[in-house]
Design a protein around this motif. Structure first.
Motif, PDB file in Angstrom:
ATOM      1  N   SER A  74       1.991   5.869   4.824  1.00 10.91           N
ATOM      2  CA  SER A  74       2.906   4.899   5.410  1.00 10.91           C
ATOM      3  C   SER A  74       2.169   3.710   6.015  1.00 10.91           C
ATOM      4  O   SER A  74       2.675   2.589   6.026  1.00 10.91           O
ATOM      5  N   ALA A  75       0.963   3.952   6.519  1.00  7.12           N
ATOM      6  CA  ALA A  75       0.206   2.859   7.134  1.00  7.12           C
ATOM      7  C   ALA A  75      -0.147   1.786   6.110  1.00  7.12           C
ATOM      8  O   ALA A  75      -0.234   0.606   6.430  1.00  7.12           O
ATOM      9  N   LYS A  76      -0.344   2.230   4.860  1.00  2.76           N
ATOM     10  CA  LYS A  76      -0.734   1.279   3.819  1.00  2.76           C
ATOM     11  C   LYS A  76       0.423   0.957   2.880  1.00  2.76           C
ATOM     12  O   LYS A  76       0.237   0.245   1.891  1.00  2.76           O
ATOM     13  N   ASN A  77       1.608   1.479   3.187  1.00  3.82           N
ATOM     14  CA  ASN A  77       2.771   1.240   2.332  1.00  3.82           C
ATOM     15  C   ASN A  77       2.469   1.595   0.883  1.00  3.82           C
ATOM     16  O   ASN A  77       2.774   0.838  -0.051  1.00  3.82           O
ATOM     17  N   THR A  78       1.844   2.745   0.712  1.00  3.70           N
ATOM     18  CA  THR A  78       1.384   3.167  -0.597  1.00  3.70           C
ATOM     19  C   THR A  78       1.873   4.578  -0.885  1.00  3.70           C
ATOM     20  O   THR A  78       1.906   5.427   0.006  1.00  3.70           O
ATOM     21  N   VAL A  79       2.225   4.799  -2.136  1.00  2.00           N
ATOM     22  CA  VAL A  79       2.587   6.133  -2.595  1.00  2.00           C
ATOM     23  C   VAL A  79       1.539   6.580  -3.603  1.00  2.00           C
ATOM     24  O   VAL A  79       1.146   5.801  -4.484  1.00  2.00           O
ATOM     25  N   HIS A  80       1.076   7.809  -3.455  1.00  2.00           N
ATOM     26  CA  HIS A  80       0.043   8.327  -4.333  1.00  2.00           C
ATOM     27  C   HIS A  80       0.603   9.413  -5.244  1.00  2.00           C
ATOM     28  O   HIS A  80       1.584  10.081  -4.909  1.00  2.00           O
ATOM     29  N   LEU A  81      -0.053   9.587  -6.359  1.00  2.00           N
ATOM     30  CA  LEU A  81       0.239  10.719  -7.236  1.00  2.00           C
ATOM     31  C   LEU A  81      -1.097  11.379  -7.560  1.00  2.00           C
ATOM     32  O   LEU A  81      -1.893  10.838  -8.333  1.00  2.00           O
ATOM     33  N   GLN A  82      -1.349  12.505  -6.918  1.00  2.00           N
ATOM     34  CA  GLN A  82      -2.559  13.270  -7.191  1.00  2.00           C
ATOM     35  C   GLN A  82      -2.294  14.152  -8.400  1.00  2.00           C
ATOM     36  O   GLN A  82      -1.364  14.960  -8.389  1.00  2.00           O
ATOM     37  N   MET A  83      -3.099  13.994  -9.420  1.00  2.00           N
ATOM     38  CA  MET A  83      -2.904  14.732 -10.665  1.00  2.00           C
ATOM     39  C   MET A  83      -4.113  15.622 -10.912  1.00  2.00           C
ATOM     40  O   MET A  83      -5.229  15.125 -11.101  1.00  2.00           O
ATOM     41  N   ASN A  84      -3.903  16.909 -10.895  1.00  2.00           N
ATOM     42  CA  ASN A  84      -4.958  17.885 -11.127  1.00  2.00           C
ATOM     43  C   ASN A  84      -4.682  18.657 -12.408  1.00  2.00           C
ATOM     44  O   ASN A  84      -3.563  18.666 -12.924  1.00  2.00           O
ATOM     45  N   SER A  85      -5.709  19.322 -12.897  1.00  2.00           N
ATOM     46  CA  SER A  85      -5.571  20.147 -14.110  1.00  2.00           C
ATOM     47  C   SER A  85      -4.895  19.363 -15.229  1.00  2.00           C
ATOM     48  O   SER A  85      -3.962  19.848 -15.875  1.00  2.00           O
ATOM     49  N   LEU A  86      -5.374  18.181 -15.452  1.00  2.00           N
ATOM     50  CA  LEU A  86      -4.751  17.314 -16.450  1.00  2.00           C
ATOM     51  C   LEU A  86      -4.880  17.881 -17.851  1.00  2.00           C
ATOM     52  O   LEU A  86      -5.879  18.542 -18.187  1.00  2.00           O
ATOM     53  N   LYS A  87      -3.856  17.617 -18.646  1.00  2.00           N
ATOM     54  CA  LYS A  87      -3.800  18.108 -20.016  1.00  2.00           C
ATOM     55  C   LYS A  87      -3.666  16.909 -20.961  1.00  2.00           C
ATOM     56  O   LYS A  87      -3.181  15.843 -20.550  1.00  2.00           O
ATOM     57  N   PRO A  88      -4.057  17.067 -22.214  1.00  2.00           N
ATOM     58  CA  PRO A  88      -3.896  15.955 -23.164  1.00  2.00           C
ATOM     59  C   PRO A  88      -2.456  15.442 -23.231  1.00  2.00           C
ATOM     60  O   PRO A  88      -2.243  14.242 -23.424  1.00  2.00           O
ATOM     61  N   GLU A  89      -1.497  16.311 -23.043  1.00  2.00           N
ATOM     62  CA  GLU A  89      -0.090  15.886 -23.093  1.00  2.00           C
ATOM     63  C   GLU A  89       0.323  15.057 -21.884  1.00  2.00           C
ATOM     64  O   GLU A  89       1.438  14.527 -21.852  1.00  2.00           O
ATOM     65  N   ASP A  90      -0.555  14.928 -20.900  1.00  2.00           N
ATOM     66  CA  ASP A  90      -0.280  14.029 -19.776  1.00  2.00           C
ATOM     67  C   ASP A  90      -0.635  12.586 -20.107  1.00  2.00           C
ATOM     68  O   ASP A  90      -0.367  11.680 -19.307  1.00  2.00           O
ATOM     69  N   THR A  91      -1.242  12.370 -21.259  1.00  2.00           N
ATOM     70  CA  THR A  91      -1.612  11.018 -21.662  1.00  2.00           C
ATOM     71  C   THR A  91      -0.377  10.143 -21.794  1.00  2.00           C
ATOM     72  O   THR A  91       0.568  10.481 -22.516  1.00  2.00           O
ATOM     73  N   ALA A  92      -0.363   9.036 -21.071  1.00  2.00           N
ATOM     74  CA  ALA A  92       0.796   8.140 -21.060  1.00  2.00           C
ATOM     75  C   ALA A  92       0.493   6.934 -20.185  1.00  2.00           C
ATOM     76  O   ALA A  92      -0.512   6.900 -19.469  1.00  2.00           O
ATOM     77  N   MET A  93       1.388   5.968 -20.239  1.00  2.00           N
ATOM     78  CA  MET A  93       1.387   4.889 -19.260  1.00  2.00           C
ATOM     79  C   MET A  93       2.228   5.375 -18.085  1.00  2.00           C
ATOM     80  O   MET A  93       3.350   5.865 -18.288  1.00  2.00           O
ATOM     81  N   TYR A  94       1.682   5.252 -16.899  1.00  2.00           N
ATOM     82  CA  TYR A  94       2.352   5.720 -15.705  1.00  2.00           C
ATOM     83  C   TYR A  94       2.862   4.534 -14.894  1.00  2.00           C
ATOM     84  O   TYR A  94       2.114   3.564 -14.659  1.00  2.00           O
ATOM     85  N   TYR A  95       4.112   4.639 -14.466  1.00  2.00           N
ATOM     86  CA  TYR A  95       4.758   3.573 -13.706  1.00  2.00           C
ATOM     87  C   TYR A  95       5.296   4.126 -12.390  1.00  2.00           C
ATOM     88  O   TYR A  95       5.798   5.243 -12.337  1.00  2.00           O
ATOM     89  N   CYS A  96       5.201   3.322 -11.347  1.00  2.00           N
ATOM     90  CA  CYS A  96       5.937   3.672 -10.144  1.00  2.00           C
ATOM     91  C   CYS A  96       7.154   2.755 -10.044  1.00  2.00           C
ATOM     92  O   CYS A  96       7.172   1.651 -10.617  1.00  2.00           O
ATOM     93  N   ALA A  97       8.134   3.236  -9.346  1.00  2.00           N
ATOM     94  CA  ALA A  97       9.384   2.503  -9.216  1.00  2.00           C
ATOM     95  C   ALA A  97      10.015   2.809  -7.866  1.00  2.00           C
ATOM     96  O   ALA A  97       9.754   3.865  -7.277  1.00  2.00           O
ATOM     97  N   SER A  98      10.824   1.884  -7.393  1.00  2.00           N
ATOM     98  CA  SER A  98      11.506   2.114  -6.122  1.00  2.00           C
ATOM     99  C   SER A  98      13.019   2.042  -6.309  1.00  2.00           C
ATOM    100  O   SER A  98      13.533   1.199  -7.060  1.00  2.00           O
ATOM    101  N   HIS A  99      13.664   2.939  -5.652  1.00  2.00           N
ATOM    102  CA  HIS A  99      15.115   3.003  -5.641  1.00  2.00           C
ATOM    103  C   HIS A  99      15.544   2.526  -4.269  1.00  2.00           C
ATOM    104  O   HIS A  99      15.016   3.000  -3.258  1.00  2.00           O
ATOM    105  N   PRO A 100      16.475   1.583  -4.181  1.00  2.00           N
ATOM    106  CA  PRO A 100      16.749   0.950  -2.893  1.00  2.00           C
ATOM    107  C   PRO A 100      17.432   1.830  -1.856  1.00  2.00           C
ATOM    108  O   PRO A 100      17.506   1.466  -0.682  1.00  2.00           O
ATOM    109  N   PHE A 101      17.905   2.965  -2.283  1.00  2.00           N
ATOM    110  CA  PHE A 101      18.604   3.834  -1.355  1.00  2.00           C
ATOM    111  C   PHE A 101      17.976   5.218  -1.379  1.00  2.00           C
ATOM    112  O   PHE A 101      16.995   5.457  -2.075  1.00  2.00           O
ATOM    113  N   ARG A 102      18.574   6.118  -0.641  1.00  2.00           N
ATOM    114  CA  ARG A 102      18.027   7.472  -0.589  1.00  2.00           C
ATOM    115  C   ARG A 102      18.000   8.062  -1.989  1.00  2.00           C
ATOM    116  O   ARG A 102      18.762   7.677  -2.866  1.00  2.00           O
TER     117      ARG A 102
END
Length: 126
Positions: A74-102
């Motif tokens: 919250s201090a850096k207004n950043t959201v992280h995605l820690q990805m462990n045990s990666l597999k070849p099928e995880d290969t992709a373009m990754y996007y973050c997005a925000s939804h304006p409400f809950r």
């Protein structure tokens, strides 16, 4: 207006780890829902994780449960995605997005997410 910038993608071998970051600027509401999505070549975009800034609830698609963790700095207004045990099928373009409400009833569906980053590529080799 919200601006989102992803970083942290790269190439790793199967079993490795990466940490993606999504830096948000602009009008981030306290009840915003933040999501991570990915799209592999020839496949539809899929939601993989979401995080509610109001309450801190997190959501994951089955294929990444136990391997990926979404979190917020919250201090850096950043959201992280820690990805462990990666597999070849995880290969992709990754996007973050925000939804304006809950987070909606189905937070891994991309409908309702109004702001998107430019994406960061993740490549996992076997």
């Amino acid at each position: 207006q919200v601006q989102l910038v992803e970083s942290g993608g790269g190439s790793v071998q199967a079993g490795g780890s990466l940490r993606l970051s999504c830096a948000a600027s602009g009008s981030i509401r306290s009840r915003t829902c933040m999501g991570w999505f990915r799209q592999a070549p020839g496949k539809e975009r899929e939601g993989i994780a979401a995080f509610s800034l109001l309450g801190g609830a997190s959501y994951y698609t089955d294929s990444v449960k136990g391997r990926f963790t979404i979190s917020r700095d919250s201090a850096k207004n950043t959201v992280h995605l820690q990805m462990n045990s990666l597999k070849p099928e995880d290969t992709a373009m990754y996007y973050c997005a925000s939804h304006p409400f809950r987070c909606p009833a189905h937070p891994l569906r991309d409908s309702g997410y109004s702001y998107w980053g430019q994406g960061t590529q993740v490549t996992v080799s076997s």
